[in-house]
Design a protein around this motif. Sequence first.
Motif, mmCIF file in Angstrom:
data_model
loop_
_atom_site.group_PDB
_atom_site.id
_atom_site.type_symbol
_atom_site.label_atom_id
_atom_site.label_comp_id
_atom_site.label_asym_id
_atom_site.label_seq_id
_atom_site.Cartn_x
_atom_site.Cartn_y
_atom_site.Cartn_z
ATOM 1 N N TYR A 125 0.841 -1.209 0.000
ATOM 2 C CA TYR A 125 0.000 0.000 0.000
ATOM 3 C C TYR A 125 0.869 1.250 0.000
ATOM 4 O O TYR A 125 0.615 2.198 -0.761
ATOM 5 C CB TYR A 125 -0.926 -0.010 1.210
ATOM 6 C CG TYR A 125 -1.788 1.233 1.316
ATOM 7 C CD1 TYR A 125 -3.040 1.275 0.720
ATOM 8 C CD2 TYR A 125 -1.338 2.362 1.997
ATOM 9 C CE1 TYR A 125 -3.831 2.416 0.802
ATOM 10 C CE2 TYR A 125 -2.115 3.506 2.081
ATOM 11 C CZ TYR A 125 -3.357 3.521 1.484
ATOM 12 O OH TYR A 125 -4.126 4.660 1.555
ATOM 13 N N PRO A 130 -3.770 2.128 -3.033
ATOM 14 C CA PRO A 130 -4.815 1.119 -2.826
ATOM 15 C C PRO A 130 -5.283 0.409 -4.096
ATOM 16 O O PRO A 130 -5.796 -0.694 -4.017
ATOM 17 C CB PRO A 130 -5.962 1.934 -2.217
ATOM 18 C CG PRO A 130 -5.773 3.312 -2.766
ATOM 19 C CD PRO A 130 -4.293 3.506 -2.892
ATOM 20 N N PRO A 175 -6.269 -1.646 2.737
ATOM 21 C CA PRO A 175 -6.448 -0.391 1.998
ATOM 22 C C PRO A 175 -7.697 0.385 2.426
ATOM 23 O O PRO A 175 -7.696 1.619 2.416
ATOM 24 C CB PRO A 175 -6.555 -0.853 0.539
ATOM 25 C CG PRO A 175 -5.813 -2.142 0.496
ATOM 26 C CD PRO A 175 -6.097 -2.793 1.817
#
Length: 466
Positions: A125, A130, A175
């Motif tokens: 991430y 994301p 995310p």
Amino acid sequence: MAQTESRLEAVPQSTLTVDAPVSELPGITAPSDMEKVPTIVQAPVVPPAMDPSQFPDGGTKAWLTVLGGFCCLFVSFGWINSIGVFQTYYETHQLSHLSSSTIAWIPGLEVFILMFLGPFVGKAYDNFGPRPLLALGAFLHPFGLFMTSLCTEYWQFILAQGICSPIGIACVFYPAVTTTTSWFLRRRALAIGIVVAGSSLGGFFFPAMLPPLINRVDFPWAIRISAFIILALLIVANLTMSARIPPRRSPLVLMSFITPFAEVPFLLFAAGSFFIFLTIFVPINYITLQGQQAGMSISLSNWLLPILNAVSIIGRILPSFFADYIGKFNVMLIMTTFTFLVVLIAWIPVTHALQSDSPSRPSANILFLIAALYGLGSGTFVSLLTAIIAQLTKDMRTLGTRVGAHYFVISFATLISNPIAGAILDAQNGSYIGLAVFTGVSQVVGTLFILWSRGMVGGWRLAKKL
């Protein structure tokens, strides 16, 4: 002299001027009685995106991200909150020839994989944002469930439901909470509470839907229908979520996952989370079976888990709202204390009474009250977890890595939780008192570690907002 003053006036605002003896300046020798002269010292520069004034705390993109995060939690942790349905079903159907503790490895692996992948998904991430993770999760989670619908052997359930599906769950769970955190500061706890409430609604929806659906269309098609629903919601999440802070690529360094634990408050909070997660899923996994043992019909007992998860929606949103005003640590400690009191002074006595032969034995329906109270308390812990990690994080650009490192520690608690609970149940010949004691003691220890962490952050004055 005028030239010196003009040079000093030209110094940027990010520098500080301090007085120091000339004799202490590198490369300069001066008499000890010489006057002090100004020295220019570079002050720490706060990245613009991290400046508190730059957090939108609202707006279209921020609230669309909350919507997408809600969908992610609905299909990820919401599915995890439904694993008690499968423990019950497998013990009476495909895997009825296996012990409770053996079957428990399937849901246990689901939670373990989700937590264990935290550092790696968190690092991905931080490096890529994301979008790639959400796309990968939208494929792997439904795919694992489609494969589960075809399983007939224990090892097949392990691979499809215990490993493949939770890898996808991890790719959408982290995310969701991390991206939401980047959009909010003052209203962060509330925003995350709304996102995490998706897990409660999913935890109500799937357990309420699956048993009657299995009876109507059989197990394989019930799982496939669930997978299609999950796929649709993940498409919505992919379309609505966006990152505020651009990713910053850096090599994978093992020490980046270890250094957070050098901070005592972070280490203590991780220890508290470990003990709470050691038993947080025990009532979720076994309360349906306990209801059936206590005399409930199968159709009625199947509503225990949906009720628990439905009430936890309140526990995820309402306390999170107050956490922004009276402190996240404070609210978490209030609610974890409430949770272990529910276990110690309600679940244990009720379990003992239900297993007695006394004429005054209470109705098994009292378990609905236990389920509701436990859902109310336990829901707050999950919703505030990431908000407190963010509170303990100075550089928000490392939040993904720190959240992942925290969940990595928790993963080992969830790996051993279900097998231990199953072994206790087998050793006590189906008595649930041991499970309740195990849960209560673990929750007490976890709460004490979190209290210790709070004390290290801001002192021991309980009225202080922390």
